[in-house]
Motif scaffolding. Structure first.
Motif, PDB file in Angstrom:
ATOM      1  N   PHE A  52       0.875  -1.294   0.010  1.00 43.13           N
ATOM      2  CA  PHE A  52      -0.009   0.150   0.141  1.00 43.13           C
ATOM      3  C   PHE A  52       0.731   1.260  -0.111  1.00 43.13           C
ATOM      4  N   ILE A  53       1.988   1.316   0.886  1.00 44.03           N
ATOM      5  CA  ILE A  53       2.666   2.404   0.751  1.00 44.03           C
ATOM      6  C   ILE A  53       3.551   2.765  -0.571  1.00 44.03           C
ATOM      7  N   ASP A  54       3.939   1.468  -1.000  1.00 44.35           N
ATOM      8  CA  ASP A  54       4.630   1.792  -2.291  1.00 44.35           C
ATOM      9  C   ASP A  54       3.586   2.113  -3.498  1.00 44.35           C
ATOM     10  N   ASP A  55       2.296   1.787  -3.230  1.00 41.28           N
ATOM     11  CA  ASP A  55       1.283   2.341  -4.273  1.00 41.28           C
ATOM     12  C   ASP A  55       0.939   3.692  -4.066  1.00 41.28           C
ATOM     13  N   CYS A  56       1.140   4.098  -2.623  1.00 33.85           N
ATOM     14  CA  CYS A  56       0.671   5.527  -2.492  1.00 33.85           C
ATOM     15  C   CYS A  56       1.803   6.527  -3.322  1.00 33.85           C
ATOM     16  N   TYR A  57       3.095   6.041  -3.143  1.00 34.65           N
ATOM     17  CA  TYR A  57       4.065   6.840  -3.764  1.00 34.65           C
ATOM     18  C   TYR A  57       4.397   6.458  -5.315  1.00 34.65           C
ATOM     19  N   HIS A  58       3.765   5.760  -5.830  1.00 36.03           N
ATOM     20  CA  HIS A  58       3.990   5.430  -7.158  1.00 36.03           C
ATOM     21  C   HIS A  58       2.752   5.317  -8.094  1.00 36.03           C
ATOM     22  N   ASP A  59       2.037   4.049  -8.573  1.00 33.79           N
ATOM     23  CA  ASP A  59       0.990   4.204  -9.459  1.00 33.79           C
ATOM     24  C   ASP A  59      -0.360   4.695  -8.835  1.00 33.79           C
ATOM     25  N   GLN A  60      -0.632   4.669  -7.587  1.00 30.79           N
ATOM     26  CA  GLN A  60      -1.695   5.150  -6.907  1.00 30.79           C
ATOM     27  C   GLN A  60      -2.978   4.348  -7.393  1.00 30.79           C
TER      28      GLN A  60
ATOM     29  N   PHE B  51       2.351  12.098   4.382  1.00 31.30           N
ATOM     30  CA  PHE B  51       2.413  11.809   2.938  1.00 31.30           C
ATOM     31  C   PHE B  51       3.584  12.901   2.680  1.00 31.30           C
ATOM     32  N   ARG B  52       4.656  12.370   1.899  1.00 35.14           N
ATOM     33  CA  ARG B  52       5.762  13.023   1.533  1.00 35.14           C
ATOM     34  C   ARG B  52       5.682  13.521  -0.017  1.00 35.14           C
ATOM     35  N   ARG B  53       5.267  14.493  -0.577  1.00 35.56           N
ATOM     36  CA  ARG B  53       5.319  14.695  -2.062  1.00 35.56           C
ATOM     37  C   ARG B  53       6.588  14.470  -2.695  1.00 35.56           C
ATOM     38  N   GLU B  54       7.618  15.105  -2.130  1.00 40.69           N
ATOM     39  CA  GLU B  54       8.858  14.634  -2.647  1.00 40.69           C
ATOM     40  C   GLU B  54       9.471  13.499  -2.774  1.00 40.69           C
ATOM     41  N   CYS B  55       8.688  12.442  -2.017  1.00 44.31           N
ATOM     42  CA  CYS B  55       9.214  10.978  -2.106  1.00 44.31           C
ATOM     43  C   CYS B  55       8.323  10.445  -3.295  1.00 44.31           C
ATOM     44  N   VAL B  56       7.482  11.044  -4.164  1.00 44.16           N
ATOM     45  CA  VAL B  56       6.460  10.175  -5.181  1.00 44.16           C
ATOM     46  C   VAL B  56       7.521  10.027  -5.896  1.00 44.16           C
ATOM     47  N   GLY B  57       7.342   8.650  -6.465  1.00 42.06           N
ATOM     48  CA  GLY B  57       8.167   8.141  -7.679  1.00 42.06           C
ATOM     49  C   GLY B  57       9.630   7.666  -7.213  1.00 42.06           C
ATOM     50  N   VAL B  58       9.889   7.872  -5.785  1.00 35.24           N
ATOM     51  CA  VAL B  58      11.268   7.315  -5.514  1.00 35.24           C
ATOM     52  C   VAL B  58      11.106   5.875  -4.754  1.00 35.24           C
ATOM     53  N   ASP B  59      12.095   5.231  -5.256  1.00 32.57           N
ATOM     54  CA  ASP B  59      12.525   3.890  -4.696  1.00 32.57           C
ATOM     55  C   ASP B  59      13.536   4.000  -3.639  1.00 32.57           C
TER      56      ASP B  59
ATOM     57  N   SER C 248      18.053  -0.298   2.235  1.00 31.42           N
ATOM     58  CA  SER C 248      17.332   0.267   3.050  1.00 31.42           C
ATOM     59  C   SER C 248      16.113  -0.454   3.634  1.00 31.42           C
ATOM     60  N   GLY C 249      15.641  -1.695   2.801  1.00 33.35           N
ATOM     61  CA  GLY C 249      15.040  -2.588   3.027  1.00 33.35           C
ATOM     62  C   GLY C 249      13.393  -1.975   2.880  1.00 33.35           C
ATOM     63  N   PRO C 250      12.423  -2.713   3.113  1.00 37.02           N
ATOM     64  CA  PRO C 250      10.924  -2.199   3.022  1.00 37.02           C
ATOM     65  C   PRO C 250      10.522  -1.247   4.088  1.00 37.02           C
ATOM     66  N   HIS C 251       9.655  -0.392   4.022  1.00 38.14           N
ATOM     67  CA  HIS C 251       9.127   0.584   4.859  1.00 38.14           C
ATOM     68  C   HIS C 251       9.011   0.002   6.285  1.00 38.14           C
ATOM     69  N   LEU C 252       8.375  -1.056   6.257  1.00 37.56           N
ATOM     70  CA  LEU C 252       8.155  -1.622   7.703  1.00 37.56           C
ATOM     71  C   LEU C 252       8.574  -3.048   7.450  1.00 37.56           C
ATOM     72  N   ARG C 253       9.518  -3.337   8.435  1.00 38.53           N
ATOM     73  CA  ARG C 253      10.300  -4.829   8.202  1.00 38.53           C
ATOM     74  C   ARG C 253       9.802  -5.742   9.201  1.00 38.53           C
TER      75      ARG C 253
END
Length: 74
Positions: free
Chosen positions: A24-32, A51-59, A64-69
Motif C-alpha cells: 500500500f505504501i509503495d502504491d501511494c508513492y507510485h501508481d496510486q 505523506f511526503r510529496r517529495e518521495c513520489v516516484g522514489v524507490d 534500506s529494506g522495506p518501509h516496515l520490516r
C-alpha cells in the motif's frame, strides 16, 4: 504466555499485514492504483500530514529494506 500454535497463527497474520502495508505504501508513492480504483480517496493519501510529496516516484535503496520490516527470528 501464548501457546506456540496460537502464536504461529498470529505471526502469519502479522507477516501478511506487513506485506500488505508495504504494498500500500509503495502504491501511494507510485501508481496510486487504490486511489484510481476509488478504494481510497485521493485526499486521504495526499492530505495526510505523513505523506511526503517529495518521495513520489522514489524507490528507496535496496539496502534500506522495506518501509516496515519483519523482525528476524532470534
Amino acid at each position: 504466555m501464548i501457546p506456540r500454535d496460537q502464536w504461529q497463527v498470529i505471526e502469519a497474520g502479522l507477516v501478511q499485514r506487513l506485506a500488505a502495508l508495504n504494498l500500500f505504501i509503495d502504491d501511494c508513492y507510485h501508481d496510486q492504483r487504490a486511489v484510481s480504483a476509488g478504494v481510497v480517496p485521493a485526499d486521504l493519501v495526499s492530505g495526510s500530514p505523513n505523506f511526503r510529496r517529495e518521495c513520489v516516484g522514489v524507490d528507496p535503496p535496496a539496502a534500506s529494506g522495506p518501509h516496515l520490516r519483519q523482525r528476524p527470528h532470534p
